[in-house]
Design a protein around this motif. Structure first.
Motif, short mmCIF file in Angstrom:
data_model
loop_
_atom_site.label_atom_id
_atom_site.label_comp_id
_atom_site.label_asym_id
_atom_site.label_seq_id
_atom_site.Cartn_x
_atom_site.Cartn_y
_atom_site.Cartn_z
N LYS A 238 0.74 -1.00 -0.40
CA LYS A 238 0.19 0.42 -0.47
C LYS A 238 0.39 1.26 -0.01
O LYS A 238 0.83 2.34 -0.58
CB LYS A 238 -1.05 0.14 1.25
N GLU A 262 -3.20 -11.56 -1.22
CA GLU A 262 -3.92 -10.29 -1.54
C GLU A 262 -3.23 -9.31 -1.48
O GLU A 262 -3.52 -7.60 -2.38
CB GLU A 262 -4.31 -9.40 0.77
N ASP A 265 -3.73 -8.86 -4.98
CA ASP A 265 -4.79 -7.80 -5.76
C ASP A 265 -4.47 -6.64 -5.56
O ASP A 265 -5.31 -5.53 -5.93
CB ASP A 265 -5.79 -8.66 -4.27
N GLU A 266 -4.25 -6.44 -4.02
CA GLU A 266 -4.19 -4.89 -3.88
C GLU A 266 -3.24 -3.90 -5.14
O GLU A 266 -3.85 -2.88 -5.67
CB GLU A 266 -3.06 -4.22 -2.75
N ASN A 269 -5.70 -4.02 -8.19
CA ASN A 269 -6.98 -2.62 -7.81
C ASN A 269 -6.19 -1.35 -8.89
O ASN A 269 -6.86 -0.64 -8.80
CB ASN A 269 -7.11 -3.44 -6.85
N ALA A 270 -5.04 -1.36 -7.77
CA ALA A 270 -4.20 -0.10 -8.05
C ALA A 270 -4.70 -0.20 -9.36
O ALA A 270 -4.98 1.36 -10.10
CB ALA A 270 -2.96 0.15 -7.39
N ARG A 271 -3.97 -0.86 -10.09
CA ARG A 271 -3.38 -0.73 -11.60
C ARG A 271 -5.24 -0.55 -12.79
O ARG A 271 -4.94 0.92 -12.83
CB ARG A 271 -2.69 -1.90 -12.67
N GLN A 272 -6.20 -1.12 -11.56
CA GLN A 272 -7.62 -0.72 -12.66
C GLN A 272 -8.29 0.57 -12.23
O GLN A 272 -8.75 1.09 -12.87
CB GLN A 272 -8.55 -1.90 -12.16
N ASN A 273 -7.75 1.19 -11.09
CA ASN A 273 -7.98 2.67 -10.89
C ASN A 273 -6.81 3.73 -11.10
O ASN A 273 -6.60 5.06 -11.11
CB ASN A 273 -7.91 2.93 -9.33
N ASN A 384 -5.61 -16.41 -7.43
CA ASN A 384 -5.70 -14.89 -8.30
C ASN A 384 -3.52 -13.88 -8.30
O ASN A 384 -4.00 -12.77 -8.86
CB ASN A 384 -5.75 -13.80 -6.91
N ASN A 388 -3.17 -13.08 -12.71
CA ASN A 388 -3.02 -11.69 -12.40
C ASN A 388 -2.07 -11.09 -13.48
O ASN A 388 -0.73 -11.37 -13.84
CB ASN A 388 -2.13 -11.08 -10.84
#
Length: 522
Positions: A238, A262, A265-266, A269-273, A384, A388
């Motif tokens: 993070k 996880e 996953d983080e 998610n950051a890439r998708q954001n 997951n 990725n």
């Protein structure tokens, strides 16, 4: 049409993720000039790739070979994996700033080279005073691989502030660090790396790293990080995302352990954001093997130690009870922990270590982390992680002492790419997608725009593999006595159009290039 090299009848995987197809590929003057089901070409050389997989040369985004190349530029272990490009200067350790002697002192201080290597290099290697000076030396020497280089936050901060404790930079120190980052980026560095578990970088707070990353971002550089894992792996991931977001910079999370799904996953998610972020992992590793003369390499810069100094250093050794012994020459000591042996002998672990250090057998070696590390066990990935699309492999390879390979080493790093490919295939990932992750994905992320795919006009970095026999020895086939074991299955590795691995034989082509951002060659 004329060409220097024609590869025929291959199963072509072009690095884009598209399905494989059969075809020919022509190379001339270091570039791919044609790909087609059938090419009629007057070629200086023809390689018949029938039954073999032809794909872009692999890119290893995380190695530490910036000093190795000054001694040996062959890089056999990479060529035999199909690797054509490596990125150096990771974990905050780099070849700048200031003099070569300054860098050697830093590397000795951090246990990355020995005093002997430092002194030999000072005698045998030309000196440099900045990034471009180092590049000139490597260019003159030549390399079998393409190489890119990061600026190390740890090296720069140490050069300005020393192994300082927990304090902020002064205004004058910050100005110097910014100036050195700007100088390195202007001279062709790829970006900034941090090692946030190592001194002095670990004393830098998030804001300091953001300030440094913003300097690099102005040059379209990348931020790569050995994350601050003592926070907890997820929290450290993070922080890397926070730095990337605040600085507006691309991020590479280095050697993330699969024991923290996880964290992956983080990153996704950051890439998708909207954050351009990717991650590499070490597929499998043993612990550190250190011959007894290198046992204290991370604790002292002294070459010769008195008995009293040895006693003090033994007390400082981390997790010493769990160190295992190998190469002892004594069957009932071999591959046992110090705790087991000390209990059996009814002496303390410290006494046992001192006894072993005074033993006449020079080959006695200590293993920290076990024959298989728990954080990089080489077992199948969680779903997951396997799925990725921004996951690369980074070997984190350190050659240690190039002329003394048994001084300190780790197993399985020389097989990172076949191990990764086979782990992903076991998880049901298509081979074309796996190849994309180790070719065009790192090429795009590190801005090597003329590499990473097989297409006309791209640099002719190519590997030709017997993919079903592409492997590295299993636990039953390799042990601590054979750290020089190489992987099998790669027939040819071609670097900028020159055949560096020629049907299993290493050639000294020195055809590698030194790479900067956006197709620039230094």
């Amino acid at each position: 049409m004329k060409c220097e090299l024609l590869i025929t009848n291959g199963i072509i995987i072009d690095g884009t993720g598209r399905p494989a197809y059969n075809g020919d590929l022509a190379v001339n003057k270091g570039k791919i000039i044609a790909i087609s089901p059938l090419i009629n070409c007057q070629a200086d050389r023809i390689i018949n790739a029938a039954g073999l997989t032809v794909c872009p040369g692999f890119i290893d985004p995380h190695v530490h070979e910036e000093l190795t190349v000054l001694q040996s530029s062959i890089f056999e272990e990479y060529l035999r994996q199909g690797v054509t490009t490596i990125i150096n200067g990771n974990c905050g350790h780099s070849i700048t700033p200031y003099s070569a002697d300054n860098i050697y002192s830093y590397m000795v201080k951090k246990g990355l080279i020995s005093h002997q290597t430092k002194e030999r290099n000072k005698l045998n290697v030309p000196s440099w005073t900045n990034f471009s000076g180092y590049i000139d030396i490597v260019k003159n020497k030549g390399s079998n691989l393409n190489m890119g280089f990061l600026l190390g936050h740890g090296t720069i901060k140490w050069s300005i502030m020393g192994d300082t404790k927990n304090r902020k930079m002064s205004g004058k120190e910050e100005t110097k660090i910014v100036s050195l980052l700007e100088e390195g980026m202007e001279q062709g560095a790829l970006g900034l790396s941090t090692g946030l578990t190592y001194s002095p970088s670990k004393y830098a707070d998030t804001d300091e790293i953001v300030k440094c990353a913003k300097v690099v971002q102005k040059y379209d550089g990348i931020y790569t990080s050995h994350i601050r894992s003592y926070l907890g792996t997820l929290e450290a991931v993070k922080e890397a995302i926070q730095i990337g977001t605040a600085a507006g910079i691309r991020v590479q999370v280095s050697h993330l352990t699969p024991n923290c799904p996880e964290g992956f996953d983080e990153i996704l998610n950051a890439r998708q954001n909207g954050l351009e972020i990717a991650v590499d992992t070490i597929p499998k590793s043993s612990g550190h093997f250190r011959r007894k003369d290198r046992l204290f390499q991370y604790l002292t810069t002294k070459e010769f130690l008195t008995s009293e100094e040895k006693q003090r250093l033994v007390k400082r050794l981390y997790s010493k009870e769990n160190l295992a012994l190998v190469n002892t020459g004594i069957p009932n000591l071999e591959n046992r922990t110090l705790k087991e042996i000390a209990l059996e002998r009814m002496i303390s672990v410290d006494e046992l270590i001192l006894e072993l250090l005074n033993n006449d057998r020079k080959e006695i070696t200590f293993c920290q982390g076990g024959l298989i590390r728990k954080d990089f066990p080489g077992t199948p990935y969680a779903e997951n992680i396997a799925q990725n699309p921004y996951l690369m492999v980074g070997s984190d390879k350190v050659n240690g002492e190039i002329d003394d390979p048994f001084a300190w080493y780790e197993l399985y790093r020389k097989g990172a790419f076949p191990i990764f490919i086979n782990l992903c295939r076991e998880s049901g990932i298509k081979l074309e997608e796996i190849i994309r992750r180790i070719t065009s994905l790192p090429a795009e992320h590190f801005r090597f725009s003329n590499r990473g795919t097989l297409s006309p006009g791209k640099a002719a970095d190519i590997t030709i593999i017997d993919i079903n026999n592409y492997n590295y020895p299993t636990d039953n086939e390799i042990d601590y006595k054979t750290p020089l074991t190489e992987c099998k299955g790669v027939k040819y590795t071609i670097v900028n159009g020159r055949v560096a691995l020629n049907d299993g034989i290493i050639e000294h082509t020195n055809s590698g290039q030194l790479l900067s951002r956006n197709s620039q060659v230094l």
